[in-house]
Design a protein around this motif. Structure first.
Motif, PDB file in Angstrom:
ATOM      1  N   VAL A  57      58.510  70.691 -27.197  1.00 15.93           N
ATOM      2  CA  VAL A  57      58.363  71.972 -28.091  1.00 15.93           C
ATOM      3  C   VAL A  57      58.112  71.608 -29.329  1.00 15.93           C
ATOM      4  O   VAL A  57      58.790  70.576 -29.936  1.00 15.93           O
ATOM      5  N   THR A  58      57.038  71.629 -29.990  1.00 16.75           N
ATOM      6  CA  THR A  58      56.466  71.026 -31.147  1.00 16.75           C
ATOM      7  C   THR A  58      55.222  72.087 -31.591  1.00 16.75           C
ATOM      8  O   THR A  58      54.613  72.512 -30.810  1.00 16.75           O
ATOM      9  N   GLY A  59      55.030  71.855 -32.958  1.00 14.95           N
ATOM     10  CA  GLY A  59      53.622  72.545 -33.592  1.00 14.95           C
ATOM     11  C   GLY A  59      52.556  71.570 -33.866  1.00 14.95           C
ATOM     12  O   GLY A  59      51.625  72.012 -34.316  1.00 14.95           O
ATOM     13  N   GLU A  60      53.004  70.269 -33.569  1.00 19.17           N
ATOM     14  CA  GLU A  60      52.110  69.040 -33.759  1.00 19.17           C
ATOM     15  C   GLU A  60      52.227  67.810 -32.904  1.00 19.17           C
ATOM     16  O   GLU A  60      53.458  67.631 -32.622  1.00 19.17           O
ATOM     17  N   VAL A  61      51.379  67.109 -32.499  1.00 16.19           N
ATOM     18  CA  VAL A  61      51.539  66.045 -31.796  1.00 16.19           C
ATOM     19  C   VAL A  61      50.587  64.871 -32.664  1.00 16.19           C
ATOM     20  O   VAL A  61      49.370  65.041 -32.865  1.00 16.19           O
ATOM     21  N   THR A  62      51.187  63.827 -32.964  1.00 12.69           N
ATOM     22  CA  THR A  62      50.240  62.569 -33.670  1.00 12.69           C
ATOM     23  C   THR A  62      50.667  61.289 -32.891  1.00 12.69           C
ATOM     24  O   THR A  62      51.513  61.020 -32.652  1.00 12.69           O
ATOM     25  N   PHE A  63      49.391  60.880 -32.572  1.00  9.11           N
ATOM     26  CA  PHE A  63      49.371  59.322 -31.774  1.00  9.11           C
ATOM     27  C   PHE A  63      48.886  58.382 -32.605  1.00  9.11           C
ATOM     28  O   PHE A  63      47.965  58.770 -33.355  1.00  9.11           O
ATOM     29  N   ASP A  64      49.725  57.337 -32.697  1.00 15.55           N
ATOM     30  CA  ASP A  64      49.100  56.280 -33.546  1.00 15.55           C
ATOM     31  C   ASP A  64      48.566  55.167 -32.594  1.00 15.55           C
ATOM     32  O   ASP A  64      49.131  54.425 -31.776  1.00 15.55           O
ATOM     33  N   ILE A  65      47.196  55.121 -32.593  1.00 17.91           N
ATOM     34  CA  ILE A  65      46.416  54.491 -31.665  1.00 17.91           C
ATOM     35  C   ILE A  65      45.630  53.278 -32.414  1.00 17.91           C
ATOM     36  O   ILE A  65      45.064  53.400 -33.389  1.00 17.91           O
ATOM     37  N   GLU A  66      45.577  52.112 -31.629  1.00 18.66           N
ATOM     38  CA  GLU A  66      44.670  51.257 -31.986  1.00 18.66           C
ATOM     39  C   GLU A  66      43.761  50.675 -31.115  1.00 18.66           C
ATOM     40  O   GLU A  66      43.981  50.536 -29.842  1.00 18.66           O
ATOM     41  N   GLY A  67      42.464  50.252 -31.329  1.00 18.68           N
ATOM     42  CA  GLY A  67      41.525  49.873 -30.552  1.00 18.68           C
ATOM     43  C   GLY A  67      40.315  50.883 -30.540  1.00 18.68           C
ATOM     44  O   GLY A  67      40.267  51.871 -31.311  1.00 18.68           O
ATOM     45  N   GLU A  68      39.314  50.505 -29.707  1.00 15.30           N
ATOM     46  CA  GLU A  68      38.023  51.367 -29.786  1.00 15.30           C
ATOM     47  C   GLU A  68      37.906  52.033 -28.425  1.00 15.30           C
ATOM     48  O   GLU A  68      37.659  51.545 -27.462  1.00 15.30           O
ATOM     49  N   ALA A  69      38.031  53.556 -28.637  1.00 15.16           N
ATOM     50  CA  ALA A  69      37.966  54.342 -27.436  1.00 15.16           C
ATOM     51  C   ALA A  69      37.941  55.691 -27.640  1.00 15.16           C
ATOM     52  O   ALA A  69      38.170  56.097 -28.899  1.00 15.16           O
ATOM     53  N   ARG A  70      37.339  56.435 -26.679  1.00 13.32           N
ATOM     54  CA  ARG A  70      37.458  57.913 -26.775  1.00 13.32           C
ATOM     55  C   ARG A  70      38.407  58.579 -26.000  1.00 13.32           C
ATOM     56  O   ARG A  70      38.603  58.076 -24.870  1.00 13.32           O
ATOM     57  N   PHE A  71      38.921  59.801 -26.425  1.00 18.29           N
ATOM     58  CA  PHE A  71      40.038  60.298 -25.426  1.00 18.29           C
ATOM     59  C   PHE A  71      39.702  61.955 -25.678  1.00 18.29           C
ATOM     60  O   PHE A  71      39.144  62.475 -26.426  1.00 18.29           O
TER      61      PHE A  71
END
Length: 354
Positions: A57-71
């Motif tokens: 239950v949230t109004g936002e999601v933030t991922f801390d990602i490292e590396g070279e990739a598409r999601f």
């Protein structure tokens, strides 16, 4: 670990609350698809189509990602947005601002060959909270293959339209489409350009699929041979789709030795039978250029298996429309391939509807 678990692993990950202190994520909140390296402060992977899913239950999601990739970011199973990370980035997504729990999933659509990426944190904002972990499926499929299984260049509108990084999309591969349609958990253990015993144009000859298959992150060993080995008890598939050999018998010669290829192929089947009692196999082959050898070799392996009394196995020769990047299957062809293989996989898994 319970070997009947969701093909994922739950873990505790430090989720950064930006502007505040670190906040632990309940290990029961996250579900992972594919081979992941679960570490103390992050989780890392290299395979195409790996994903992390959770309810919140949230109004936002933030991922801390490292590396070279598409999601690809999904909400309640619906694609929302594609994002690209090339170094380390805190990628924020807006989500429904209501009091209901929604299911969120981040799917890696590019390939790391070689390489990996890591997730260092997942932030739900100051008022966000995790809900019950997504339920596991009772169906589990593993795909072992090469660029056709990766979804290499599938979004290319021609043989020279773009780059592999831009145009590869594992969420449009037959493996992902088939798994989603059967509502099955999956592993996509595939690496472009690699054969079972001989790679395309004999590139990095010591790192064939036969060798890479033992590693958690198959994109890492040629950079670090001491990287983590996969624990096969973490995921027991009921059906394994084996679509290998294109790179063994295609492109410039010399091609793989047929005897060595057959030996390695049968060794893989026998090993998987020992690792996953009761597992079933679908062997797949297609045309290779310039010598159309693969189909006959794999069909011969299948016939030998049947003659030896094996009843856990099927074989299918498939045709593909190779009009996408670098002569790979198009989006339409990947869909047709999924449709062709789906009833065979369902039959092997005992999942046919009545």
């Amino acid at each position: 670990m319970n070997t009947n678990m969701f093909l994922s692993v739950a873990f505790v990950l430090a989720a950064t609350v930006y502007g505040g202190a670190s906040m632990p994520i309940d290990k029961e909140s996250l579900a992972l698809n594919g081979r992941w390296s679960v570490q103390d402060t992050c989780l890392c992977a290299s395979a195409p189509a790996v994903s992390v899913a959770f309810k919140a239950v949230t109004g936002e999601v933030t991922f801390d990602i490292e590396g070279e990739a598409r999601f690809l970011f999904e909400i309640d199973g619906k694609p929302q947005k594609y994002v690209t990370v090339t170094d380390r980035k805190k990628q924020k997504f807006s989500t429904p601002k209501d009091s209901k729990p929604h299911t969120y999933r981040l799917v890696k659509v590019s390939e790391s060959n070689p390489g990996k990426f890591c997730i260092h944190g997942i932030d739900l904002g100051k008022k966000g909270s995790f809900a019950e972990k997504p339920k596991a499926s009772s169906r589990r499929i593993e795909f072992i293959g090469d660029s056709f299984t990766v979804g290499y260049g599938v979004e290319g509108k021609g043989p020279e339209d773009g780059t592999p990084f831009e145009k590869t999309n594992a969420s449009k591969s037959y493996a992902f489409i088939l798994s989603e349609s059967l509502r099955a958990d999956y592993h996509v253990n595939a690496v472009s350009g690699r054969g079972l015993v001989r790679n395309y144009a004999n590139i990095v000859p010591e790192w064939t699929l036969e060798t890479l298959y033992d590693y958690t992150m198959m994109g890492v060993p040629e950079q670090d041979a001491n990287t983590e080995r996969w624990d096969f008890d973490r995921f027991h598939p009921q059906v394994v789709v084996v679509f290998v050999g294109i790179n063994d018998f295609q492109g410039e010669p010399p091609y793989a030795d047929v005897g060595k290829f057959k030996q390695a192929y049968v060794k893989l089947l026998d090993r998987l039978r020992a690792l996953h009692p009761g597992v079933k196999f679908l062997l797949v082959a297609t045309k290779t250029w310039p010598n159309d050898d693969l189909g006959g070799v794999v069909e011969g392996i299948y016939n030998d298996q049947v003659a030896a009394g094996k009843t856990d196995i099927l074989y299918k020769f498939v045709y593909t429309e190779n009009t996408a990047l670098h002569g790979h299957p198009s989006e339409n062809s990947q869909k047709e391939l999924a449709n062709t293989l789906r009833p065979l996989v369902a039959r092997l898994g005992g999942w046919l509807s009545r």
